[in-house]
Design a protein around this motif. Structure first.
Motif, PDB file in Angstrom:
ATOM      1  N   GLY A 144     -13.711  23.883 -58.463  1.00 39.95           N
ATOM      2  CA  GLY A 144     -13.750  23.277 -57.117  1.00 39.95           C
ATOM      3  C   GLY A 144     -13.520  24.172 -55.896  1.00 39.95           C
ATOM      4  O   GLY A 144     -14.210  24.388 -54.989  1.00 39.95           O
ATOM      5  N   GLY A 195     -16.271  26.836 -55.459  1.00 36.31           N
ATOM      6  CA  GLY A 195     -17.205  26.146 -54.986  1.00 36.31           C
ATOM      7  C   GLY A 195     -17.371  25.858 -53.629  1.00 36.31           C
ATOM      8  O   GLY A 195     -18.160  26.076 -52.724  1.00 36.31           O
ATOM      9  N   SER A 196     -16.163  25.378 -53.129  1.00 32.23           N
ATOM     10  CA  SER A 196     -16.144  24.886 -51.588  1.00 32.23           C
ATOM     11  C   SER A 196     -15.931  26.354 -50.913  1.00 32.23           C
ATOM     12  O   SER A 196     -16.398  26.232 -49.642  1.00 32.23           O
ATOM     13  CB  SER A 196     -14.776  24.147 -51.477  1.00 32.23           C
ATOM     14  OG  SER A 196     -13.519  24.939 -51.873  1.00 32.23           O
ATOM     15  N   LEU A 218     -19.602  27.547 -50.229  1.00 31.97           N
ATOM     16  CA  LEU A 218     -20.184  26.455 -49.682  1.00 31.97           C
ATOM     17  C   LEU A 218     -19.793  26.754 -48.175  1.00 31.97           C
ATOM     18  O   LEU A 218     -20.464  26.635 -47.303  1.00 31.97           O
ATOM     19  CB  LEU A 218     -19.980  25.027 -49.652  1.00 31.97           C
ATOM     20  CG  LEU A 218     -20.726  24.478 -50.938  1.00 31.97           C
ATOM     21  CD1 LEU A 218     -20.204  23.139 -51.139  1.00 31.97           C
ATOM     22  CD2 LEU A 218     -21.978  24.436 -50.827  1.00 31.97           C
ATOM     23  N   HIS A 273     -19.827  21.866 -44.587  1.00 33.74           N
ATOM     24  CA  HIS A 273     -19.976  21.338 -45.962  1.00 33.74           C
ATOM     25  C   HIS A 273     -18.887  21.622 -46.883  1.00 33.74           C
ATOM     26  O   HIS A 273     -18.903  21.045 -47.779  1.00 33.74           O
ATOM     27  CB  HIS A 273     -21.278  22.103 -46.592  1.00 33.74           C
ATOM     28  CG  HIS A 273     -22.603  21.590 -45.857  1.00 33.74           C
ATOM     29  ND1 HIS A 273     -23.214  22.286 -44.929  1.00 33.74           N
ATOM     30  CD2 HIS A 273     -23.432  20.744 -46.221  1.00 33.74           C
ATOM     31  CE1 HIS A 273     -24.207  21.714 -44.440  1.00 33.74           C
ATOM     32  NE2 HIS A 273     -24.395  20.991 -45.342  1.00 33.74           N
ATOM     33  N   ALA A 274     -17.986  22.343 -46.483  1.00 33.22           N
ATOM     34  CA  ALA A 274     -16.813  22.904 -47.473  1.00 33.22           C
ATOM     35  C   ALA A 274     -15.927  21.637 -47.489  1.00 33.22           C
ATOM     36  O   ALA A 274     -15.096  21.328 -48.525  1.00 33.22           O
ATOM     37  CB  ALA A 274     -16.139  23.957 -47.203  1.00 33.22           C
ATOM     38  N   PRO A 283     -15.791  18.215 -47.266  1.00 33.17           N
ATOM     39  CA  PRO A 283     -16.045  17.077 -48.302  1.00 33.17           C
ATOM     40  C   PRO A 283     -15.929  17.363 -49.542  1.00 33.17           C
ATOM     41  O   PRO A 283     -15.401  16.909 -50.259  1.00 33.17           O
ATOM     42  CB  PRO A 283     -17.294  16.474 -47.834  1.00 33.17           C
ATOM     43  CG  PRO A 283     -17.703  16.943 -46.362  1.00 33.17           C
ATOM     44  CD  PRO A 283     -16.803  18.076 -46.104  1.00 33.17           C
ATOM     45  N   PHE A 284     -16.564  18.714 -49.943  1.00 31.11           N
ATOM     46  CA  PHE A 284     -16.532  19.240 -51.263  1.00 31.11           C
ATOM     47  C   PHE A 284     -14.893  19.511 -51.773  1.00 31.11           C
ATOM     48  O   PHE A 284     -14.518  19.287 -52.838  1.00 31.11           O
ATOM     49  CB  PHE A 284     -17.373  20.390 -51.441  1.00 31.11           C
ATOM     50  CG  PHE A 284     -17.348  20.797 -52.885  1.00 31.11           C
ATOM     51  CD1 PHE A 284     -18.290  20.149 -53.545  1.00 31.11           C
ATOM     52  CD2 PHE A 284     -16.934  21.826 -53.526  1.00 31.11           C
ATOM     53  CE1 PHE A 284     -18.509  20.575 -54.827  1.00 31.11           C
ATOM     54  CE2 PHE A 284     -16.967  22.208 -54.477  1.00 31.11           C
ATOM     55  CZ  PHE A 284     -18.017  21.575 -55.198  1.00 31.11           C
ATOM     56  N   LEU A 285     -14.108  20.136 -50.512  1.00 30.81           N
ATOM     57  CA  LEU A 285     -12.816  20.277 -50.950  1.00 30.81           C
ATOM     58  C   LEU A 285     -11.917  19.115 -51.112  1.00 30.81           C
ATOM     59  O   LEU A 285     -11.087  19.049 -51.956  1.00 30.81           O
ATOM     60  CB  LEU A 285     -12.221  21.161 -49.760  1.00 30.81           C
ATOM     61  CG  LEU A 285     -10.814  21.616 -49.920  1.00 30.81           C
ATOM     62  CD1 LEU A 285     -10.875  22.662 -51.053  1.00 30.81           C
ATOM     63  CD2 LEU A 285     -10.517  22.502 -48.696  1.00 30.81           C
ATOM     64  N   ALA A 321     -13.260  16.186 -52.428  1.00 32.94           N
ATOM     65  CA  ALA A 321     -13.642  15.704 -53.712  1.00 32.94           C
ATOM     66  C   ALA A 321     -13.010  16.311 -54.795  1.00 32.94           C
ATOM     67  O   ALA A 321     -12.693  15.971 -55.805  1.00 32.94           O
ATOM     68  CB  ALA A 321     -15.099  15.870 -53.797  1.00 32.94           C
ATOM     69  N   THR A 322     -12.790  17.728 -54.667  1.00 31.20           N
ATOM     70  CA  THR A 322     -12.141  18.715 -55.553  1.00 31.20           C
ATOM     71  C   THR A 322     -10.692  18.398 -55.983  1.00 31.20           C
ATOM     72  O   THR A 322     -10.286  17.992 -56.914  1.00 31.20           O
ATOM     73  CB  THR A 322     -12.195  19.976 -54.994  1.00 31.20           C
ATOM     74  OG1 THR A 322     -13.476  20.602 -54.892  1.00 31.20           O
ATOM     75  CG2 THR A 322     -11.400  21.014 -56.160  1.00 31.20           C
TER      76      THR A 322
END
Length: 76
Positions: free
Chosen positions: A29, A32-33, A36, A43-44, A46-48, A50-51
């Motif tokens: 995660g 991936g962030s 991104l 974009h990073a 929300p992904f962070l 979520a991770t």
């Protein structure tokens, strides 16, 4: 894991993996962030988040799972 008998090795290997899986999820995660975030920092975020959430939930699940399995092994 390395010094135990066959039955102990079996349970130790399962326990080792259930302890490592949350760290693997967290590492993937974060990577991936980071990927991104190289393109667009918005974009990073929300992904962070979520991770962190998924890692926390998986870690809690495996924590409870290991306690339940440990009680089952000791009761046998």
């Amino acid at each position: 894991y390395f010094l135990g008998k066959d039955e102990v090795k079996y349970h130790a290997k399962k326990s080792l993996w259930t302890h490592l899986i949350p760290y693997l999820i967290f590492g993937i995660g974060i990577a991936g962030s980071g990927l991104l975030g190289m393109n667009d920092i918005s974009h990073a975020g929300p992904f962070l988040i979520a991770t962190y959430a998924v890692t926390f939930l998986v870690a809690i699940y495996f924590f409870i799972w290991n306690i339940v399995k440990g009680i089952k092994v000791f009761s046998e």
